[in-house]
Write a protein that holds these residues in place. Structure first.
Motif, mmCIF file in Angstrom:
data_model
loop_
_atom_site.group_PDB
_atom_site.id
_atom_site.type_symbol
_atom_site.label_atom_id
_atom_site.label_comp_id
_atom_site.label_asym_id
_atom_site.label_seq_id
_atom_site.Cartn_x
_atom_site.Cartn_y
_atom_site.Cartn_z
ATOM 1 N N GLU A 54 0.582 -2.829 12.711
ATOM 2 C CA GLU A 54 0.045 -1.993 11.629
ATOM 3 C C GLU A 54 -1.460 -2.174 11.502
ATOM 4 O O GLU A 54 -2.204 -1.225 11.239
ATOM 5 N N ALA A 55 -1.920 -3.401 11.699
ATOM 6 C CA ALA A 55 -3.365 -3.664 11.631
ATOM 7 C C ALA A 55 -4.094 -2.918 12.753
ATOM 8 O O ALA A 55 -5.180 -2.362 12.548
ATOM 9 N N SER A 56 -3.488 -2.883 13.940
ATOM 10 C CA SER A 56 -4.094 -2.179 15.071
ATOM 11 C C SER A 56 -4.171 -0.685 14.799
ATOM 12 O O SER A 56 -5.182 -0.033 15.073
ATOM 13 N N GLU A 57 -3.081 -0.145 14.247
ATOM 14 C CA GLU A 57 -3.046 1.292 13.971
ATOM 15 C C GLU A 57 -4.107 1.675 12.945
ATOM 16 O O GLU A 57 -4.787 2.692 13.080
ATOM 17 N N LYS A 58 -4.258 0.831 11.933
ATOM 18 C CA LYS A 58 -5.264 1.102 10.902
ATOM 19 C C LYS A 58 -6.656 1.094 11.517
ATOM 20 O O LYS A 58 -7.501 1.911 11.171
ATOM 21 N N GLU A 59 -6.889 0.192 12.460
ATOM 22 C CA GLU A 59 -8.208 0.115 13.094
ATOM 23 C C GLU A 59 -8.479 1.366 13.930
ATOM 24 O O GLU A 59 -9.606 1.851 13.989
ATOM 25 N N ASP A 77 -5.779 16.799 15.196
ATOM 26 C CA ASP A 77 -6.348 15.528 15.627
ATOM 27 C C ASP A 77 -5.358 14.403 15.357
ATOM 28 O O ASP A 77 -4.841 14.272 14.252
ATOM 29 N N ARG A 78 -5.105 13.580 16.379
ATOM 30 C CA ARG A 78 -4.186 12.454 16.235
ATOM 31 C C ARG A 78 -4.801 11.222 16.865
ATOM 32 O O ARG A 78 -5.623 11.322 17.766
ATOM 33 N N ILE A 79 -4.350 10.060 16.407
ATOM 34 C CA ILE A 79 -4.664 8.868 17.170
ATOM 35 C C ILE A 79 -3.643 8.785 18.301
ATOM 36 O O ILE A 79 -2.522 9.275 18.172
ATOM 37 N N LEU A 190 -8.860 -3.940 21.035
ATOM 38 C CA LEU A 190 -7.866 -4.112 19.976
ATOM 39 C C LEU A 190 -7.037 -5.369 20.200
ATOM 40 O O LEU A 190 -6.776 -6.137 19.273
ATOM 41 N N MET A 191 -6.629 -5.576 21.448
ATOM 42 C CA MET A 191 -5.800 -6.758 21.749
ATOM 43 C C MET A 191 -6.587 -8.046 21.523
ATOM 44 O O MET A 191 -6.046 -9.045 21.025
#
Length: 486
Positions: A54-59, A77-79, A190-191
């Motif tokens: 969830e933290a990664s998605e928010k970033e 537009d999407r991530i 991100l990782m």
């Protein structure tokens, strides 16, 4: 790796090769590094993993790392969905991928030089002339045009899949404007931020210097007289393009201006960039605009994206375009079927990476076989990309099969067919927990005087259970790809 009892304890890869576990019969001997990675993952709780995901998605949202999906009525537009469980490639496997991709790119560039000059391969009858001259991406205006270092394809993305026996096979070549490398680099960032404990002490080859390699390669193919520091720009269609985020990313990574057609002008068959200090000559353009739209004087008259007079400047050798105009003829899905023979013809070598077996429906034998086995094959339009128009026979309805049969009869040359490959899987975090999902791999090759292959590549993952279509435009996501040092 039967001793896993935690997060991965209940994971079942089924009949497919798994990118973390190996062969389906459990006979693989994982490297010590891969075993270390798996044990670290296994010790994590599902709850903790979801929290980090969830933290990664928010970033991703905060950074604006998006792409655009075009539907019939709107653009959304999407991530790009990011799965936090990595895909790992051993040094031995990547060595073969690297050599195979370099060989492929060399053959493609030699092929393109030939068909736009001597056309020996056509005169020798290795490839039917109509496949080249009838290809909508063949650019007759490019005949006789000389290209610095004979490099036509400066940036190439070659899609690979891994079969159930663990072997890599090439699925298609992307020799025009392949996209997705920005996700490779951003996924690693991100990782590193969200899973520093997983990466600690694990030797993984870096991907963050892609921009430096790209700039170096583009500088190597600048026109003669450009000097040691040629002026390079990235030409984008603008903010409404689906890959605009990537255009911004690459310009930033290379440290070059991001421009649109209106920012450039031609004078005396040279290209200049408008600046507040006046006009500055441009030597190399990494263009992310299709051939037809590059120059309204030479191609589509209604193009509002290109630069009038650009092609004349290009023909005269005053500016370099990456990739060259007319490279799309080499990544046509019908030409793809001939690539092993093209490699043998020009390089006198066997292909290091095999093709997926391909039937050309423009040929009677290929069409007959396809029609007789329609419900067992994957049938693709040769000119489409992004997974559009692909029909997977075993999963198609009777209505879809009948429709494709008629399309084949109406325009057989527009299709190829291939057997269904049991794409490898990778543990993936989904709503139900950790489950296998099919993946592919797009390594990126950058060519100036030589070819460098990014040690990683874009791993795309089909997030829908059982789906074999990994394209982002079809609901796929991505993973970080770790190439081990040893």
């Amino acid at each position: 790796m039967n001793s896993l009892k935690g997060l991965l304890g209940a994971y079942d890869q089924g009949e497919f090769y798994c990118e973390l576990m190996g062969l389906p019969d459990n006979s693989s001997v994982p490297s010590r590094t891969l075993e270390t990675i798996n044990r670290r993952l296994d010790k994590m709780s599902l709850k903790a993993l979801r929290r980090r995901a969830e933290a990664s998605e928010k970033e991703l949202y905060n950074l604006g790392i998006t792409f655009t999906v075009y539907t019939d009525s709107q653009a959304i537009d999407r991530i790009l969905p990011f799965d936090v469980l990595p895909r790992v490639i051993t040094a031995q496997d990547f060595d073969k991928i690297e050599r195979g991709v370099q060989q492929r790119v060399k053959a493609i560039n030699t092929f393109l030089k030939d068909i736009y000059h001597d056309q020996k391969i056509l005169k020798d009858g290795l490839i039917p002339k109509e496949l080249v001259f009838g290809n909508e991406n063949y650019c007759k205006q490019m005949e006789g045009v000389h290209i610095p270092e004979d490099t036509y394809v400066h940036i190439c993305g070659i899609d690979l899949v891994r079969d159930v026996d663990g072997s890599f096979k090439i699925l298609e070549d992307n020799a025009r404007t392949p996209s997705g490398v920005s996700y490779v680099v951003e996924n690693r960032h991100l990782m590193l931020r969200t899973f520093p404990d997983f990466l600690k002490g694990v030797g993984i080859r870096r991907v963050s210097d892609y921009g430096l390699h790209l700039y170096k390669a583009l500088a190597e193919v600048a026109p003669k007289g450009a000097g040691p520091n040629p002026a390079v720009v990235l030409l984008s269609p603008g903010v409404y393009n689906s890959a605009y985020f990537e255009h911004v990313f690459l310009a930033r990574e290379m440290g070059v201006p991001l421009v649109e057609g209106g920012d450039l002008v031609t004078e005396d068959d040279k290209v200049y960039m408008k600046t507040t200090a006046g006009l500055e000559q441009v030597d190399v353009i990494y263009r992310r605009i299709g051939d037809d739209f590059l120059d309204p004087k030479a191609f589509r008259k209604d193009s509002m994206l290109g630069v009038p007079g650009l092609f004349q400047a290009y023909r005269k050798g005053n500016v370099t375009l990456a990739n060259a105009i007319g490279t799309g003829v080499a990544d046509d899905k019908a030409i793809y079927a001939y690539m092993p023979r093209i490699i043998k013809y020009y390089l006198d070598e066997d292909a290091i990476l095999d093709n997926v077996e391909t039937n050309i429906c423009g040929e009677k034998e290929g069409l007959d076989f396809t029609l007789d086995n329609l419900d067992k094959l994957v049938v693709k339009p040769v000119g489409e990309a992004g997974g559009y128009g692909v029909m997977v026979g075993p999963r198609a309805t009777k209505k879809e099969l009948a429709q494709r049969r008629q399309e084949l009869l109406d325009d057989p040359a527009n299709y190829i067919s291939q057997p269904v490959i049991g794409l490898s899987v990778c543990p993936t975090l989904v709503k139900e927990g950790i489950e296998p999902r099919h993946v592919d791999l797009r390594p990126f090759a950058v060519t100036g005087k030589n070819t460098w292959v990014l040690p990683g590549g874009l791993t795309r993952v089909a997030l829908n259970k059982g789906s074999l279509i990994v394209n982002s435009s079809q609901g796929g996501g991505s993973k970080d790809t770790w190439v081990l040092e040893k």
